[in-house]
Design an enzyme around this catalytic site. Structure first.
Site: not given
Ligand code: LAC
Length: 223
Positions: A7, A9, A38, A115-116
């Site tokens: 992941d 962030y 956040r 990641s998102n």
């Molecule tokens: C990401 C979020 C969970 O990086 O922050 O997918």
């Protein structure tokens, strides 16, 4: 295990490295603003998935910033907004990230990000943190237009990496993200840097808990 997928962030990049800029711009509100920012960023990602109204993570992050400033009655100018958004492209990494990735790379593991984040912001943050040499591939929710913890997000990994699901370990410091990946059938590693976080009550616990990325190499048996 042939690959670890991280992941971004909160796991590689410290999203709270924006706190000092928040404090410089809004003295006395740095912590509150960065925490709410956040929290709202994640909430909006989940709400948008439920509403089937995808907007990329850059947009979601900016919306969350605007909401957070408004709700704290902070008058944020366009230039302050741009400055804070820009800091998302230069986030600090946690101290265990580089040594941990380096060790894993040395023993031949493939390393990737899932990641998102929208691809361009992930690329910028990875470059700015000097992680490009360690990361073989960057996967984003943007290809499925739905946020974590949708199983469709994690399910892109085996075909993306061209290896079996069983050969992939998913690594996150976000406990709900770990639940999502476990629920999607992946072996998961929960990074608990502070060591006292409460596990989620979502029914899909992590396969392993570790304190840092530097602990991951002990799960790889020498060939
Ligand atoms: C990401 C979020 C969970 O990086 O922050 O997918």
């Amino acid at each position: 295990m042939k690959a670890f997928v991280f992941d971004a962030y909160g796991t590689l990049f410290d999203v709270f490295s924006v706190t000092s800029l928040c404090e410089d711009l809004f003295p006395g509100y740095g912590k509150q603003l960065s925490n709410l920012w956040r929290k709202k960023q994640l909430e909006y990602s989940w709400l948008r998935s439920l509403m089937s109204r995808y907007r990329d993570f850059w947009g979601v992050t900016e919306d969350a910033l605007v909401y957070s400033a408004k709700s704290l009655n902070l008058d944020i100018t366009a230039s302050e907004r741009a400055q804070l958004m820009d800091s998302y492209l230069h986030l600090a990494t946690f101290p265990d990230v580089k040594p941990g990735l380096e060790e894993l790379k040395k023993i031949g593991m493939r390393l990737a990000i899932l990641s998102n984040g929208e691809p361009e912001m992930l690329r910028a943050a990875t470059e700015s943190a000097d992680l490009t040499n360690f990361i073989d591939a960057i996967f984003s929710v943007d290809s499925v237009k739905e946020f974590k913890p949708s199983p469709r997000v994690y399910d892109q990994l085996p075909s993306g990496l061209k290896i079996n699901k069983q050969e992939i370990g998913f690594v996150s410091a976000n406990n709900w993200d770990v639940s999502g990946a476990s629920s999607a059938g992946f072996a998961t590693f929960w990074i608990q840097r502070s060591g006292f976080e409460t596990p989620e009550e979502l029914g899909h616990p992590p396969t392993h808990c570790v304190n840092a990325i530097t602990d991951l190499c002990r799960f790889i048996s020498p060939e």
